[in-house]
Design a protein around this motif. Structure first.
Motif, PDB file in Angstrom:
ATOM      1  N   UNK A  11     -21.017   1.961 -30.662  1.00 26.42           N
ATOM      2  CA  UNK A  11     -20.208   2.979 -31.347  1.00 26.42           C
ATOM      3  C   UNK A  11     -20.988   4.285 -31.349  1.00 26.42           C
ATOM      4  N   UNK A  12     -20.271   5.413 -31.464  1.00 22.89           N
ATOM      5  CA  UNK A  12     -20.971   6.691 -31.584  1.00 22.89           C
ATOM      6  C   UNK A  12     -21.783   6.711 -32.865  1.00 22.89           C
ATOM      7  N   UNK A  13     -22.960   7.292 -32.802  1.00 25.81           N
ATOM      8  CA  UNK A  13     -23.832   7.375 -33.968  1.00 25.81           C
ATOM      9  C   UNK A  13     -24.206   8.839 -34.192  1.00 25.81           C
ATOM     10  N   UNK A  14     -23.998   9.301 -35.425  1.00 23.56           N
ATOM     11  CA  UNK A  14     -24.414  10.663 -35.778  1.00 23.56           C
ATOM     12  C   UNK A  14     -25.921  10.665 -36.022  1.00 23.56           C
ATOM     13  N   UNK A  15     -26.573  11.747 -35.597  1.00 21.84           N
ATOM     14  CA  UNK A  15     -28.017  11.817 -35.813  1.00 21.84           C
ATOM     15  C   UNK A  15     -28.343  11.761 -37.300  1.00 21.84           C
ATOM     16  N   UNK A  16     -27.427  12.233 -38.119  1.00 22.03           N
ATOM     17  CA  UNK A  16     -27.678  12.239 -39.562  1.00 22.03           C
ATOM     18  C   UNK A  16     -27.812  10.815 -40.126  1.00 22.03           C
ATOM     19  N   UNK A  17     -27.290   9.847 -39.395  1.00 18.81           N
ATOM     20  CA  UNK A  17     -27.422   8.458 -39.866  1.00 18.81           C
ATOM     21  C   UNK A  17     -28.862   7.963 -39.837  1.00 18.81           C
ATOM     22  N   UNK A  18     -29.631   8.452 -38.889  1.00 23.16           N
ATOM     23  CA  UNK A  18     -30.994   7.920 -38.724  1.00 23.16           C
ATOM     24  C   UNK A  18     -32.082   8.930 -39.056  1.00 23.16           C
ATOM     25  N   UNK A  19     -31.703  10.135 -39.353  1.00 24.52           N
ATOM     26  CA  UNK A  19     -32.684  11.221 -39.478  1.00 24.52           C
ATOM     27  C   UNK A  19     -33.508  11.121 -40.759  1.00 24.52           C
TER      28      UNK A  19
END
Lengths: 338, 338, 338, 338
Positions: free
Chosen positions: C330-338
């Motif tokens: 699935x697409x992952x936003x960088x904000x999820x892991x930042x």
């Protein structure tokens, strides 16, 4: 300008059939009216393929036909000059495959007949109509490279012609390099004054025994100071090699060979491209179409053809000078043979 | 082979400093031992930059130094032959920038001194060590193109040298085309028997007034039958143009100019690439390093240098023949001037 | 600006020796002052080759040395963050190979230490200093292609790394594509918001068993609306494949692979070029030199390094996001892991 | 095989006139028998230009004509499916421009009618017949690059279509990228299982207001494990950009854009080439001719057409999946929409 020009093709060999096919279907404003060939069967086959009803053995039949406005001469070289004279006297517009003749007197008589009759004559230096070389000419003419200083032409066939052709063709300088002499004048836009030729037999000793060479380099000195070199080989194993480069005071324009596709394959051995298009029928497809379009357009718009009488004559002079230079191993001025 | 070779650089001009920098840091097995220049300040600066303590005005000082095994001669051309003789007599291994001299007798005396002393001599025809041209040489030698039939060299500088250089350099055939004469012999792997030269003044009339030409074309006839053409221009506005092509019975090898990057920009006007590397210091960076590596390796492994005495002499003969051919407008055999 | 910067290299593996060699001889204004490696023999060899006297096993020795102004950290990745912290506290200017760490907290602590100490930090994203990619960046920044709409990166290694490396490297998105994440941000000049990753095992099942993939495609969505794609393969049999293309409202810029030479060989089979340069040590020679030059120049001129703290951190975030995206499809936003 | 195939062209718009011209003169074994168009004037003009006497407003007239063996459907997309059904029931061989329909049920009904009637159906995915892409397909099929791992397609139009077209076309994924979906299946030789689409409005806000995007990137996951990316832009200012690359276990094949000539101009500013051919009528000239030749040959030799029913249907499924993926920002399996 609405009427179509009725054209007869004289000579139904390979190049004659090519022009006939174009005139039949692909040249706007033209109509293929007749086909003639001394081998009647050849003209019949060609005419049948293209849906043309008028088929003759003798080209004079089309000269007598008031409906035929133009002729396209594709017969053997030794007949060109006399057919031009006859066609001019008959008032036909004339397209003739190169060269008009190998003899300058015959050329001059043919050109005189054309002038006297006031008809148009275009000679088949088709390469002038190739998109690559035309673009070079345009750029030189526009001044994109400034004053031309150096010209380089590589012109190499994929394989030698049959020996029977070599024996009667006039030799490499007149049957092959003649195209490059025309190209040199065309792209530089100037006349050659003097040249120096080297010739050797590297490919087939049989060619040497026939009195010809198969590998040649000619250096040109143009009136305006440009220097040029042309090299010819009868056999480039990688295919038809046709490249031109003009270098001048403001830049350089150069052109690559045409290829059947633009793919590149990279493996663990090398990066590969397919070979250049094999020979002139594949490489110059578009130029043959373009030159015939230009001829028909000149007739319809009553303009001068883009290849003139001088364009027909000078390359033959250059071919003769090159042959003399090669035999005597010295520079030869064109004025010596002109 | 474990010891490093102590090398003295004679002449700390542009090319001397280049070699000194390489010897100081980038040539495995070499040690920059000393720098000399008749302008002492130049050698001091160079030595300081490179951390070398021995600096002299007179090159004889390094010849007397037993620790110095090899000299790299980068002084002005008129001093090359006598320094070679002195260095040979002192038993030093010798690298000398091209040409050894413009006078054949001086060259012969220098070569004789080298032979008598049994030392090595390598002349700075650096282009042989360029990856492009070396690859061409390899492919020709391996037979990848069969027998060589045609050679084409385009060799054009981005701008003319200063007039003071033009006046003493020996002319375009000896100061510029000499590199191409060497290249012709190198890539074809054969000797030239005869040549024909065209020269003109197209770029700067001042060059003509100095008795030189700025645009030249030379045609070569090799002993084995290959034909070659070389063109030179003192001014290619698009930058340093250095291309070689060899055509043979089984194929062709050709090389493009080196560029500062491989980007292509497509806009609504055109597809653009950046210009070729501007001049020899950028283009031949790697070749200068490679030739010095080869020289040092020959010393360490006691092998013959890859550029021989004949390689030093023949291009000067060719330059003289070209000059004569250009003046008299006739083919000139190398045997006439050799 | 006249004094040279004393630099210590920490870690004398392949890349450490490369930097040490450059600092010793080829970076104007730098002086290689010391070499350290936990394998003392490695640092001794490197120092001997380069004529450096200070050799240590423990990097802290150079941090204590007041003469050392800068350190170049080339030790194993897991040591980078702590060495940065120590070096920052010791007031040294810092060049560190990428990545700082695979753990974001460690990166943040290291960056905080750098900020607190007011020292400079440059991370080894050397490809930014490659002439091809730098030229792309310049053209994009100048507006030559208008607003960037599409980015394409092909980045493929010639062969997989050793399995022991694969097992600890953090996986393809963090050990290999991290360079391309940096490149994407660099050439487009914008930040990525979200990405989507596909990964597969096509080359070596052993890589799959180690929990990694060897073939991957990542799609990027930039903040400003540009879309990008990056593909990675662990094995391009034709050599190191490193190409970037940016397409925009006013044009496109693209770059080809570098090759060892520019020759083309035409035979009766194909037109061939030699393969691209084999791997990063050959391809990026110039970029390693350029990045170190830039680092030393920043110190001497007291300027900010061209690769910032964010440049060090963001590609690790992207690598983590890509890994998550690949695992969860699935697409992952960088904000999820930042 | 000696008889010519009588063909009627249905729809005399731009593409219909192109096919009619080819059938009239350039396809060996074909005869243009009739032209129909709901705008009678259009068919009259086309027929007059090509010397065809049968001209109709209603396509059913040619279905009733026993002499007509084949139809070439070039009418508007919404009429394709019903004309196919009618033509199949009338026993005609069918060539239909893409797509058959935007509705899968309509496609399935049309394909069922074709199967029931036992006639041939070829859909106009002309790019399969382009020499560049065909060469890529051949090389992949021959195993020249081993197993395909990565596919990259750049497909960008020179300018957006008229807004009236955008409003009814089905959107970029169905009117433009559909060609690339076909290309992806063709060159890789495998089926796509899942895809992920990004779309944005970067060129013309009006396109966004019409509910479409003008810039898109789609990532493909093939059944056999190959990954692919396709990018589309409605506006490449440098001209029609059509490039394909396939990377595999044993190598890579890639293709460049076609250009009007192969000249390069070097000045003091840059090295320039002319822009790629402007749009599909220039670029795909040869492919249109080749696909019609293939169709006629299949009829004459009673072979299956090279573009099958699945080839007609699957790209529509992919277009729908892409649209859904773009709207929902998630990967979409083809099975969801099929």
């Amino acid at each position: 300008m609405s009427e179509r020009v009725n054209v007869a093709v004289i000579g139904a060999g390979r190049i004659g059939r090519l022009h006939a096919g174009h005139l039949a279907h692909r040249i706007r404003g033209a109509r293929l009216a007749a086909v003639t060939d001394i081998r009647l069967e050849a003209s019949r086959q060609c005419a049948a393929d293209l849906g043309v009803s008028k088929v003759f053995e003798d080209y004079r039949r089309v000269l007598d036909d008031a409906q035929v406005q133009a002729v396209v001469i594709c017969s053997s070289t030794d007949t060109h000059a006399s057919i031009i004279k006859d066609a001019a006297q008959a008032g036909k517009q004339i397209f003739c495959e190169k060269p008009i003749a190998l003899d300058l007197k015959q050329i001059d008589q043919a050109l005189a007949a054309v002038t006297a009759a006031g008809v148009k004559l275009q000679v088949g230096f088709n390469r002038r109509f190739d998109p690559n070389f035309r673009r070079i000419r345009e750029l030189v003419r526009e001044g994109a490279i400034g004053e031309p200083h150096l010209l380089r032409i590589a012109s190499r066939d994929p394989e030698p012609p049959p020996m029977e052709y070599v024996r009667v063709s006039g030799g490499i300088f007149l049957d092959m390099m003649i195209h490059d002499f025309d190209m040199a004048r065309y792209v530089v836009g100037d006349e050659v004054q003097e040249l120096y030729a080297l010739g050797g037999v590297r490919i087939d000793p049989e060619i040497g025994r026939a009195g010809d060479v198969d590998t040649a380099v000619v250096t040109l000195r143009f009136a305006g100071g440009c220097f040029g070199t042309i090299d010819n080989s009868r056999q480039a194993v990688y295919g038809y090699d046709q490249r031109v480069e003009v270098f001048g005071s403001k830049g350089m324009v150069t052109t690559e060979n045409n290829t059947p596709n633009r793919t590149r394959l990279a493996t663990d051995a090398a990066v590969r491209e397919d070979l250049p298009l094999r020979f002139f029928m594949e490489r110059y497809t578009e130029s043959y179409l373009n030159e015939m379009n230009a001829f028909i357009q000149c007739i319809r718009e009553d303009k001068d053809p883009p290849v003139t009488g001088a364009d027909a004559r000078v390359p033959v002079v250059m071919g003769k000078a090159a042959r003399l230079s090669c035999e005597q191993n010295r520079p030869v001025a064109l004025s010596e043979v002109s």
